[in-house]
Every structure is written in C-alpha cells, then in structure tokens.
Write a protein that holds these residues in place. Structure first.
Motif, short mmCIF file in Angstrom:
data_model
loop_
_atom_site.label_atom_id
_atom_site.label_comp_id
_atom_site.label_asym_id
_atom_site.label_seq_id
_atom_site.Cartn_x
_atom_site.Cartn_y
_atom_site.Cartn_z
N MET A 184 40.85 41.05 56.44
CA MET A 184 39.47 40.73 56.07
C MET A 184 38.85 39.94 57.20
O MET A 184 39.53 39.14 57.84
N ARG A 185 37.55 40.13 57.38
CA ARG A 185 36.86 39.42 58.47
C ARG A 185 36.49 38.00 58.05
O ARG A 185 35.87 37.83 56.98
N PRO A 186 36.81 37.00 58.87
CA PRO A 186 36.44 35.62 58.50
C PRO A 186 34.99 35.31 58.88
O PRO A 186 34.73 34.47 59.74
N ASP A 190 34.00 50.49 50.37
CA ASP A 190 33.19 50.56 51.59
C ASP A 190 34.01 50.76 52.88
O ASP A 190 33.44 50.98 53.94
N GLN A 191 35.32 50.67 52.79
CA GLN A 191 36.13 50.82 54.00
C GLN A 191 36.74 52.22 54.14
O GLN A 191 37.45 52.51 55.12
N ILE A 192 36.45 53.08 53.19
CA ILE A 192 37.08 54.41 53.18
C ILE A 192 36.71 55.21 54.45
O ILE A 192 37.56 55.89 55.04
N GLY A 215 33.31 50.07 68.83
CA GLY A 215 34.74 50.35 68.77
C GLY A 215 35.44 49.79 67.53
O GLY A 215 36.66 49.89 67.41
N TYR A 216 34.66 49.21 66.61
CA TYR A 216 35.22 48.60 65.39
C TYR A 216 36.28 49.48 64.72
O TYR A 216 37.39 49.02 64.44
N PRO A 217 35.98 50.78 64.51
CA PRO A 217 36.99 51.60 63.81
C PRO A 217 38.26 51.82 64.63
O PRO A 217 39.31 52.03 64.06
N LEU A 249 39.64 49.56 66.64
CA LEU A 249 40.41 48.33 66.46
C LEU A 249 41.03 48.30 65.06
O LEU A 249 42.20 47.93 64.88
N MET A 250 40.26 48.72 64.07
CA MET A 250 40.77 48.73 62.69
C MET A 250 41.92 49.74 62.56
O MET A 250 42.93 49.45 61.92
N ALA A 251 41.77 50.90 63.20
CA ALA A 251 42.86 51.89 63.17
C ALA A 251 44.10 51.28 63.81
O ALA A 251 45.22 51.42 63.29
N THR A 252 43.90 50.55 64.90
CA THR A 252 45.03 49.95 65.59
C THR A 252 45.77 48.96 64.69
O THR A 252 47.01 48.98 64.63
N ASP A 253 45.01 48.11 63.98
CA ASP A 253 45.62 47.14 63.05
C ASP A 253 46.59 47.83 62.11
O ASP A 253 47.65 47.30 61.77
N ILE A 254 46.17 49.00 61.67
CA ILE A 254 46.93 49.72 60.65
C ILE A 254 48.09 50.50 61.27
O ILE A 254 49.24 50.40 60.83
N LEU A 296 39.06 39.16 65.34
CA LEU A 296 38.43 39.97 66.40
C LEU A 296 37.32 40.84 65.80
O LEU A 296 36.26 41.02 66.40
N HIS A 297 37.58 41.33 64.58
CA HIS A 297 36.54 42.13 63.92
C HIS A 297 35.31 41.27 63.60
O HIS A 297 34.19 41.77 63.63
N ALA A 298 35.54 40.01 63.28
CA ALA A 298 34.38 39.13 63.01
C ALA A 298 33.54 39.01 64.27
O ALA A 298 32.30 38.98 64.22
N1 TRP Z 1 36.97 46.34 58.23
C1 TRP Z 1 37.57 45.52 57.22
C2 TRP Z 1 36.45 44.81 56.43
O1 TRP Z 1 35.32 44.73 56.83
C3 TRP Z 1 38.48 44.48 57.82
C4 TRP Z 1 39.65 45.09 58.52
C5 TRP Z 1 39.91 45.03 59.84
C6 TRP Z 1 40.70 45.84 57.92
N2 TRP Z 1 41.06 45.68 60.15
C7 TRP Z 1 41.58 46.19 59.00
C8 TRP Z 1 41.00 46.25 56.63
C9 TRP Z 1 42.73 46.95 58.78
C10 TRP Z 1 42.14 47.01 56.42
C11 TRP Z 1 43.01 47.36 57.48
O2 TRP Z 1 36.71 44.31 55.38
#
Ligand code: TRP
Ligand code: ADP
Length: 351
Positions: A11-13, A176-178, A154-156, A158-163, A45-47
């Motif tokens: 989750m984004r802080p 909303d994250q689908i 590039g948000y998606p 980075l998010m793909a990378t997290d996963i 980083l997403h924040a």
């Molecule tokens: N994008 C998500 C949000 O806004 C936060 C997020 C970043 C995330 N990286 C992720 C969620 C990886 C799940 C998996 O809430």
C-alpha cells in the motif's frame, strides 16, 4: 503437502489508511498470513510517483501504516513486513522489466489518466470559480506532459516488479488495482515469450467480499475524495461522520419507506451488522428512521474501532519493535528478491 502459494501486496504511504483499505485489502492480508507465505510492504517508491515534491510526511506515513497493520492483526512471525525502498533489488529488476514493457501498455493504463486528472485538479483547486475553466483545461493539457513523470508512467512496471520478484501466486488488492495486475500478467507473458524462460510467474488477484468499500458520500472510499473514516480515528470523530452519512434522498420522514441500495449507512450495516437482512427489510418497509439507523451502526462500529485504537496505541509506543520488524523484514525480502533477480539477469545474458 507443503503450500507453494506466495502472496504479495503493498500500500502507498500517502496518508493514513482508512476503512476502504481495511475491508478491501488489509483484512485479507490478516487472513492470508495464516494460509500462505506472505510478503506485505509499504510502497514508498510508489508514493513518490505522485508525491515526489511532498516528501515531508513520507517516513512518518510509512511508520503509521505499519502500526495500523500490526493493530489490524498482521504478525511479523507469520508474514514478512518491509519497506519497498529497503529492497534495492526491486529497483534493479524494475529497470530490466522496463526495457521490454511497451510504452503503449502504460499510456493505455486507465489509472494513469485518472490519477493525472486528480493531480491537476489539486493543482488548480480554488481557481474553478474564476470563470477560467477553459484556460485551466488548456493549462491542464500542457500539464499532462509536464506532471506525468517517467516514474509515474512506469507505476505498473514497478508494481509488477514488486509482485514478480517474489514469484507471487496471489495478490490481495481492492477492485481498483485489477488493471495494474493485468499489466503484471502481460509483462510475464512478454518476458516468457522473448527470453523463453519461466523465471517469472503470472499472479492472480484476490478480492475480499467487499472489493469496493463506499465512502461517507456513497462514492468509493478514497483519500482523494475526502470521504474516509481513518484507521485510528477517535470515536467522537467517527460518530460525527456516521451521523452525517449520505442516505436515500427520497426519504423525507422517519417512517417513509426507503431504498437502501446506494445508501452509505446501509452499506456499512452490511459490513458491521450480522442482521443486515432485517435492516434492509425494515428500511424498505419504513420501519426504521435514518437517525436511529445511524446510531445503531455507530454502536456496532464503536466496539471494533475502540479495540483497534487500543491495540494501535500500544504498538505506536514501541519504536524499537517497529524498527526491528522492518529490519528483519527487509533481510527476508531481499533474500527472496535476490534469487529472482539473478535468474532474470541470467536469462537476459547480463554478465
Ligand atoms: N498500487 C497499489 C495501490 O495503489 C500499491 C502497490 C504497489 C501494490 N505495489 C504493489 C499492491 C504490489 C499489490 C502488489 O494500492
Ligand atoms: P486510496 O484510494 O485511498 O489512495 P490506495 O490506492 O492507497 O487507497 O489503496 C490501497 C489498497 O486498498 C489497494 O489494494 C486498494 O485496492 C484498496 N482500496 C482502497 N480503497 C478501497 C475501497 N474503497 N474499497 C476497497 N478497496 C480499497
């Protein structure tokens, strides 16, 4: 048989968490930690992708988030809790995945334009009434190009990378994250296709029973709409918000029959009230006035919120424990991340 499922979410802080975050995602984190190997992280980083010029509260928000998670029941003995930026392997893998992610996918990302519009609205807040709507619209068009940073687009990735870096099978998120998750799956398929490798796995979303929690005004509860009840909010403030909640506008008198669909109070009864079916029938029959209905809802919420707030206060006092959790979490996350990163580098022929 050993469970092979891996769960990742973040989750984004960008402020305090709210009931939408809790019922849409966090409550699922708490459940899943008992079932699978889980990684939960603060997506700092997403924040930064949107709040790069407002970083003064970033560290504090990150800590507050972890305190909320602990109060909600996340247990560092059962899951790995960490801060995204403490795992530099994520940034490295994101660079690599970005090399083959088509620009078109990112430009088409529905949340990209949506969030950009929110940013622009914030920038021009207060100017709408000066009859300058057209000028603002023109400026906004220019701003689209100025404000959308490389990191934001590039948000998606980075998010793909997290996963993908933890080879997650499941990602618990709200509705909303689908779209973002779909891009992560596309990135995996493209990677597999180009490099003929199965180093990355396609993750699946996990939604809760309430994937879109309504806010006080009946729209989706969201920080950006200012319609939230925050986690840790004091009871008196929650009471005021509940009493001011949006209800069926066609109901004028306490005993008028009403329609609970679209009523924010009823939506929360569905969450907090075991006997919400009776509430629904009463509402349709005009057997319950909105004020009484709100009072009843608040009483139910207060029990849970009060218990949460007490747990939260205790965690908030223990800075050393928090630091220890994040230190150990980063070590574990780095170990898992480093494995995938080295596999990817190998298949991409990086020396
Ligand atoms: N994008 C998500 C949000 O806004 C936060 C997020 C970043 C995330 N990286 C992720 C969620 C990886 C799940 C998996 O809430
Ligand atoms: P916000 O919209 O308030 O900025 P975030 O985008 O930071 O919230 O969301 C963090 C997590 O909480 C995500 O998994 C998101 O899908 C989920 N979430 C946010 N708001 C809601 C909501 N109203 N209903 C269900 N889930 C939500």
């Amino acid at each position: 048989m050993e469970d092979k499922n891996i769960v990742v979410s973040g989750m984004r802080p960008t402020g305090r968490l709210h009931l939408g975050n809790y019922f849409g995602a966090l409550s699922n984190f708490v459940k899943l930690q008992n079932e699978h190997k889980c990684f939960f992280f603060v997506a700092d980083l997403h924040a930064l992708t949107t709040a790069y010029d407002r970083t003064e509260n970033l560290a504090l928000n990150s800590k507050q988030m972890v305190i909320d998670w602990l109060a909600a029941g996340l247990d560092p003995k059962k899951c790995t809790i960490f801060v995204q930026s403490h795992v530099p392997e994520v940034s490295e893998l994101a660079t690599l995945l970005g090399m083959f992610t088509p620009l078109g996918w990112l430009l088409r990302n529905p949340t990209y334009k949506e969030q950009l519009n929110e940013l622009i609205k914030k920038k021009y807040a207060g100017q709408e009434d000066k009859g300058a709507a057209q000028k603002i619209a023109m400026l906004a068009e220019q701003d689209l190009n100025e404000m959308a940073s490389f990191g934001f687009l590039g948000y998606p990735v980075l998010m793909a990378t997290d996963i993908l870096i933890h080879k997650a099978t499941y990602v618990p998120v709200g509705q909303d994250q689908i779209a973002h998750l779909e891009i992560a799956r596309d990135i995996v398929r493209r990677f597999s296709d180009i490099y003929k490798s199965d180093a990355l796995l396609e993750p699946k979303p996990l939604l809760t029973k309430i994937p879109k929690v309504p806010g006080l005004d009946g729209r989706k509860m969201s920080k950006s709409y200012g319609n939230t009840i925050e986690l840790g909010e004091d009871l008196e403030s929650v009471r005021k918000k509940v009493m001011a909640m949006f209800t069926d506008p066609n109901k004028k008198k306490a005993n008028d029959p009403a329609n609970p669909d679209g009523c924010a109070v009823f939506a929360f009864h569905k969450i907090y009230n075991k006997d919400f079916a009776k509430k629904e029938a009463d509402c349709r029959a005009g057997a319950c006035g909105c004020v009484a209905c709100k009072k009843e809802l608040f009483e139910l919420m207060a029990v849970e919120i009060d218990a949460f707030n007490k747990r939260r206060e205790a965690f908030a006092k223990d800075e050393a424990y928090l630091q220890q959790i994040l230190k150990e979490g980063a070590l574990k996350a780095r170990e898992s991340a480093a494995k995938t990163l080295s596999e990817v580098k190998k298949v991409m022929n990086i020396l």
